[in-house]
Write an enzyme that holds these catalytic residues in place. Structure first.
Site, short mmCIF file in Angstrom:
data_model
loop_
_atom_site.label_atom_id
_atom_site.label_comp_id
_atom_site.label_asym_id
_atom_site.label_seq_id
_atom_site.Cartn_x
_atom_site.Cartn_y
_atom_site.Cartn_z
N THR A 37 0.87 -1.18 0.00
CA THR A 37 0.00 0.00 0.00
C THR A 37 0.91 1.23 0.00
OG1 THR A 37 0.01 0.25 2.40
CG2 THR A 37 -1.67 -1.24 1.47
N ALA A 81 -1.11 -3.94 8.48
CA ALA A 81 -2.27 -3.20 8.98
C ALA A 81 -2.36 -1.86 8.27
CB ALA A 81 -2.13 -2.95 10.49
N THR A 122 -1.22 -3.07 19.39
CA THR A 122 -0.85 -1.74 19.88
C THR A 122 -1.41 -1.50 21.28
OG1 THR A 122 -1.32 0.61 19.50
CG2 THR A 122 -2.90 -0.92 18.59
N ASP A 123 -0.76 -0.59 22.01
CA ASP A 123 -1.28 -0.19 23.33
C ASP A 123 -2.57 0.62 23.20
OD1 ASP A 123 -0.16 2.14 22.29
OD2 ASP A 123 1.13 2.55 24.01
N GLU A 124 -2.86 1.09 21.98
CA GLU A 124 -4.06 1.94 21.81
C GLU A 124 -5.36 1.19 22.03
OE1 GLU A 124 -4.19 4.43 18.42
OE2 GLU A 124 -2.11 5.05 18.63
N TYR A 158 -9.07 3.29 13.92
CA TYR A 158 -7.85 2.45 13.88
C TYR A 158 -7.75 1.57 15.12
CZ TYR A 158 -3.03 1.19 14.92
OH TYR A 158 -1.90 0.49 15.29
N SER A 160 -9.89 0.77 17.37
CA SER A 160 -10.98 -0.20 17.58
C SER A 160 -10.85 -1.37 16.60
CB SER A 160 -12.35 0.47 17.49
OG SER A 160 -12.51 1.10 16.25
N LYS A 162 -7.99 -2.57 15.59
CA LYS A 162 -6.92 -3.40 16.17
C LYS A 162 -7.47 -4.18 17.37
CE LYS A 162 -3.10 -3.67 15.26
NZ LYS A 162 -2.31 -4.50 14.30
N ARG A 201 7.37 13.33 10.30
CA ARG A 201 6.73 14.49 9.66
C ARG A 201 7.45 15.78 10.08
NH1 ARG A 201 0.83 17.45 10.44
NH2 ARG A 201 1.04 18.71 8.55
N TYR A 215 -0.33 19.16 17.24
CA TYR A 215 -1.78 19.10 17.44
C TYR A 215 -2.14 19.64 18.82
CZ TYR A 215 -2.13 15.65 13.58
OH TYR A 215 -2.07 14.99 12.37
P1 NAD Z 1 3.02 0.73 8.37
O1 NAD Z 1 1.79 1.45 7.97
O2 NAD Z 1 4.34 1.41 8.27
O3 NAD Z 1 3.15 -0.62 7.52
C1 NAD Z 1 2.05 -1.46 7.26
C2 NAD Z 1 2.46 -2.47 6.20
O4 NAD Z 1 1.36 -3.35 5.98
C3 NAD Z 1 2.80 -1.84 4.85
O5 NAD Z 1 3.95 -2.43 4.31
C4 NAD Z 1 1.58 -2.15 3.99
O6 NAD Z 1 1.87 -2.25 2.61
C5 NAD Z 1 1.14 -3.48 4.58
N1 NAD Z 1 -0.30 -3.75 4.35
C6 NAD Z 1 -1.35 -2.92 4.60
N2 NAD Z 1 -2.50 -3.52 4.25
C7 NAD Z 1 -2.17 -4.75 3.81
C8 NAD Z 1 -2.93 -5.85 3.33
N3 NAD Z 1 -4.28 -5.79 3.24
N4 NAD Z 1 -2.28 -6.98 2.97
C9 NAD Z 1 -0.94 -7.05 3.05
N5 NAD Z 1 -0.17 -6.04 3.48
C10 NAD Z 1 -0.79 -4.90 3.86
O7 NAD Z 1 2.74 0.21 9.84
P2 NAD Z 1 3.73 0.08 11.08
O8 NAD Z 1 3.78 1.35 11.80
O9 NAD Z 1 4.98 -0.58 10.63
O10 NAD Z 1 2.88 -0.94 12.00
C11 NAD Z 1 3.00 -2.34 11.81
C12 NAD Z 1 2.16 -3.06 12.83
O11 NAD Z 1 2.57 -2.72 14.15
C13 NAD Z 1 0.67 -2.71 12.77
O12 NAD Z 1 -0.07 -3.89 13.02
C14 NAD Z 1 0.47 -1.72 13.89
O13 NAD Z 1 -0.84 -1.77 14.39
C15 NAD Z 1 1.47 -2.25 14.89
N6 NAD Z 1 2.00 -1.23 15.85
C16 NAD Z 1 2.53 -0.08 15.37
C17 NAD Z 1 3.09 0.82 16.26
C18 NAD Z 1 3.73 2.12 15.78
O14 NAD Z 1 4.16 2.92 16.60
N7 NAD Z 1 3.84 2.38 14.48
C19 NAD Z 1 3.08 0.54 17.64
C20 NAD Z 1 2.50 -0.65 18.08
C21 NAD Z 1 1.97 -1.54 17.16
O1 DAU Z 2 0.73 3.69 20.45
C1 DAU Z 2 0.99 2.92 19.32
C2 DAU Z 2 0.48 3.63 18.09
O2 DAU Z 2 1.39 4.69 17.83
C3 DAU Z 2 0.38 2.70 16.87
O3 DAU Z 2 -0.61 1.74 17.13
C4 DAU Z 2 0.04 3.48 15.60
O4 DAU Z 2 0.07 2.63 14.49
C5 DAU Z 2 1.05 4.59 15.43
O5 DAU Z 2 0.71 5.38 14.31
C6 DAU Z 2 1.11 5.46 16.68
O6 DAU Z 2 -0.14 6.17 16.86
P1 DAU Z 2 -0.18 7.73 17.28
O7 DAU Z 2 -1.47 8.26 16.84
O8 DAU Z 2 0.23 7.88 18.69
O9 DAU Z 2 1.04 8.25 16.35
P2 DAU Z 2 1.23 9.58 15.45
O10 DAU Z 2 2.66 9.54 14.98
O11 DAU Z 2 0.18 9.74 14.46
O12 DAU Z 2 1.09 10.74 16.53
C7 DAU Z 2 1.88 10.78 17.71
C8 DAU Z 2 1.40 11.97 18.54
O13 DAU Z 2 1.74 13.19 17.87
C9 DAU Z 2 -0.11 12.01 18.72
O14 DAU Z 2 -0.40 12.48 20.03
C10 DAU Z 2 -0.59 13.02 17.68
C11 DAU Z 2 0.58 13.99 17.59
N1 DAU Z 2 0.82 14.63 16.28
C12 DAU Z 2 0.83 13.84 15.16
C13 DAU Z 2 1.12 14.40 13.93
C14 DAU Z 2 1.12 13.56 12.67
C15 DAU Z 2 1.10 15.99 16.21
O15 DAU Z 2 1.11 16.70 17.24
N2 DAU Z 2 1.40 16.54 14.98
C16 DAU Z 2 1.43 15.80 13.84
O16 DAU Z 2 1.71 16.36 12.76
#
Ligand code: NAD
Ligand code: DAU
Length: 342
Positions: A37, A81, A122-124, A158, A160, A162, A201, A215
């Site tokens: 994606t 995801a 995720t912890d969310e 998101y 919910s 998960k 970002r 934010y």
């Molecule tokens: P990401 O968005 O960077 O990567 C998601 C990957 O999944 C991408 O490579 C995408 O192409 C693939 N994908 C999406 N839909 C798909 C489908 N239908 N079939 C096959 N592949 C698909 O996500 P991330 O931040 O690396 O998160 C990975 C996992 O870890 C997720 O399950 C997320 O909920 C979990 N997680 C993320 C965080 C965080 O801080 N980012 C924290 C805790 C848990």
């Molecule tokens: O807690 C684990 C989660 O962490 C994962 O499950 C998610 O996949 C991952 O995206 C992340 O979720 P958050 O919503 O916490 O992450 P995000 O990077 O989007 O935002 C982190 C914090 O920063 C959140 O409080 C929103 C804030 N924010 C985000 C953006 C994009 C800003 O203040 N400015 C911004 O531009």
């Protein structure tokens, strides 16, 4: 465990796990199942040996494909995801389709072929906690961090979706004897994170001469963990975790968003207040905090990357040196945010 499938292995955290396995476990072959994606990128797997890592481009909700792959493997580690809260507020459907139907498809195949399954979550799913300043014991008391016993209370489409996927896994363990474990991790940072997310970002905004965007009032707290530490924990749970158990992964990295913003600005040689306050996220969770005692005491896990400022410096260096990895997407990401006043 000789052959494993890593779903979402071309994304941020999944690709880190693939690198971790290749570097630390030479006996393991990895099949990455990824739809590529907007968040997936082949480049995240560049340089890995072709005889140990194979990329299958496909959807985790494609039951025939999943069945064919799962019958030949020893384990599935499920990262794929839709992962971004802001996107889920605009259009929840892909989150339901991938996070719920996709997970259902994988666990059905694992059940049929009696294959070990690890569910990355995720912890969310637990919702949020009050800010420490609003708690009598300043957050150190009972129930003031998430544990595996905390009731589910997700806030966004998101989280919910998960939560729904975690509950499917729990039900498949109980009713069908699925050989599964679950991990719920806090916010990851590090290289290869998509530039829609908070830390990359802001770094890429500064590199492009755009003012960073915070934010609301920026008091929201996230519990940061380096993605390498997430990978070492998942490997340990996959190989030593107890079937049916949930493990929370976190590295005691609580920081409020305003502080993170200021650290990034300082480390990039900017004034600490050179950012804009923008519209808050709807339903914005206040604070996350993980109690990882179970993982540390039962499985002996410890995080390596505990100096957040040092981790931030390395992350800034990585984005500075890899502009070719992110620059093509920057304009579209920012114009999407701008439409929403963010
Ligand atoms: P990401 O968005 O960077 O990567 C998601 C990957 O999944 C991408 O490579 C995408 O192409 C693939 N994908 C999406 N839909 C798909 C489908 N239908 N079939 C096959 N592949 C698909 O996500 P991330 O931040 O690396 O998160 C990975 C996992 O870890 C997720 O399950 C997320 O909920 C979990 N997680 C993320 C965080 C965080 O801080 N980012 C924290 C805790 C848990
Ligand atoms: O807690 C684990 C989660 O962490 C994962 O499950 C998610 O996949 C991952 O995206 C992340 O979720 P958050 O919503 O916490 O992450 P995000 O990077 O989007 O935002 C982190 C914090 O920063 C959140 O409080 C929103 C804030 N924010 C985000 C953006 C994009 C800003 O203040 N400015 C911004 O531009």
């Amino acid at each position: 465990m000789k052959n494993i499938i890593v779903t979402g292995g071309a994304g941020f955290i999944g690709s880190n796990f693939v690198h971790y396995v290749v570097n630390n476990h030479p006996e393991v072959h990895v099949t990455v199942l990824d739809k590529l994606t907007y968040a997936g990128n082949r480049e995240n797997l560049a340089g890995l040996p072709a005889d140990r890592v194979k990329l299958v481009v496909g959807d985790i909700a494609d039951a025939d494909l999943v069945d064919r792959l799962v019958q030949k493997t020893d384990a599935v580690v499920h990262y794929a995801a839709e992962s971004h809260n802001d996107n889920s507020l605009k259009d929840p459907f892909p989150f339901i389709q991938t996070n719920i139907i996709g997970t259902y498809t994988l666990i059905e195949a694992c059940r049929k072929h009696n294959v070990r399954y690890h569910h990355v979550s995720t912890d969310e799913v637990y919702g949020d906690l009050p800010l420490r300043e609003d708690l009598p014991g300043h957050g150190e008391g009972e129930g003031e961090k998430f544990t595996a016993e905390t009731p589910y209370n997700p806030s966004s489409p998101y989280s919910s979706s998960k939560a729904g996927s975690d509950l499917l896994v729990k039900a498949w363990v109980r009713s069908f004897g699925l050989q599964a474990t679950i991990s719920n991790c806090s916010n990851n940072y590090g290289p290869y994170q998509h530039i829609e997310k908070f830390i990359p970002r802001q770094i890429t905004n500064i590199l492009k001469g755009i003012r960073p965007k915070l934010y609301g009032d920026g008091k929201n707290v996230r519990d940061w963990i380096h993605t390498n530490d997430h990978s070492s924990a998942v490997w340990l749970i996959l190989t030593k975790g107890k079937i049916g158990e949930t493990y929370l992964i976190g590295a005691d990295g609580e920081e409020d968003n305003k502080t993170v913003m200021e650290i990034i600005l300082e480390e990039m040689g900017q004034s600490k207040d050179a950012y804009d306050h923008v519209k808050d996220r709807a339903g914005h969770d206040l604070r996350y905090a993980i109690d990882s005692t179970k993982l540390r005491e039962e499985l002996g896990w410890t995080p390596e990357f505990t100096n957040f400022r040092a981790g931030m410096k390395d992350t800034i260096d990585w984005y500075t040196e890899h502009e070719d990895w992110w620059s093509a997407e920057k304009e579209a990401v920012e114009s999407n945010y701008a439409k929403n006043g963010q």
